[in-house]
Design a protein around this motif. Structure first.
Motif, mmCIF file in Angstrom:
data_model
loop_
_atom_site.group_PDB
_atom_site.id
_atom_site.type_symbol
_atom_site.label_atom_id
_atom_site.label_comp_id
_atom_site.label_asym_id
_atom_site.label_seq_id
_atom_site.Cartn_x
_atom_site.Cartn_y
_atom_site.Cartn_z
ATOM 1 N N ALA A 85 5.775 -9.344 -9.589
ATOM 2 C CA ALA A 85 5.425 -8.948 -8.222
ATOM 3 C C ALA A 85 3.926 -9.114 -7.971
ATOM 4 O O ALA A 85 3.511 -9.535 -6.887
ATOM 5 C CB ALA A 85 5.856 -7.508 -7.960
ATOM 6 N N LEU A 105 3.008 -2.437 -9.172
ATOM 7 C CA LEU A 105 3.681 -3.731 -9.221
ATOM 8 C C LEU A 105 3.783 -4.197 -10.669
ATOM 9 O O LEU A 105 2.862 -4.007 -11.456
ATOM 10 C CB LEU A 105 2.898 -4.778 -8.429
ATOM 11 N N ASP A 160 -0.484 -1.311 -2.880
ATOM 12 C CA ASP A 160 0.538 -1.671 -3.871
ATOM 13 C C ASP A 160 0.692 -0.540 -4.875
ATOM 14 O O ASP A 160 -0.290 -0.103 -5.471
ATOM 15 C CB ASP A 160 0.114 -2.939 -4.631
#
Length: 108
Positions: free
Chosen positions: A44, A40, A37
């Motif tokens: 999210a 984020l 990721d």
């Protein structure tokens, strides 16, 4: 306020499946990153990561290093099926809320 306090609360939210408390603990400008990721935001992060609460039974902090409003720690998560996961995370705290989380995976 000690840096460890909001971080302990963070892990407790997962252990107790308390999403409302987690949402309150995370700053609206949260930035979350992990090997999967990239930066984020809060919405999210909650959509992608909150489901892990259904897998984890408890956390054990193994090592904790803090510097004013930031901390780096390693921990072991024990899942309900008794798997052990070790990770390290960097946290930045602002006004008692978590504003940055960076996860570094260990053994999965």
């Amino acid at each position: 306020m000690k840096t460890l306090d909001p971080i302990q609360t963070y892990f407790s939210c997962y252990e107790r499946s308390n999403k409302a408390a987690l949402e309150n603990l995370l700053d609206d400008r949260l930035e979350f990153s992990s090997p999967h990721d990239n930066r984020l935001d809060k919405i999210a992060y909650l959509e992608r990561c909150w489901g892990f609460n259904e897998s984890v039974e408890r956390y054990h902090i193994l090592k904790f290093i803090e510097n004013t409003n930031e901390a780096f720690l390693s921990y072991k998560a024990i899942t309900y099926d008794k798997r052990e996961i070790e990770n390290a995370e960097y946290f930045k705290i602002k006004d008692g809320k978590i504003i940055t989380i960076k996860v570094y995976y260990g053994n999965l």
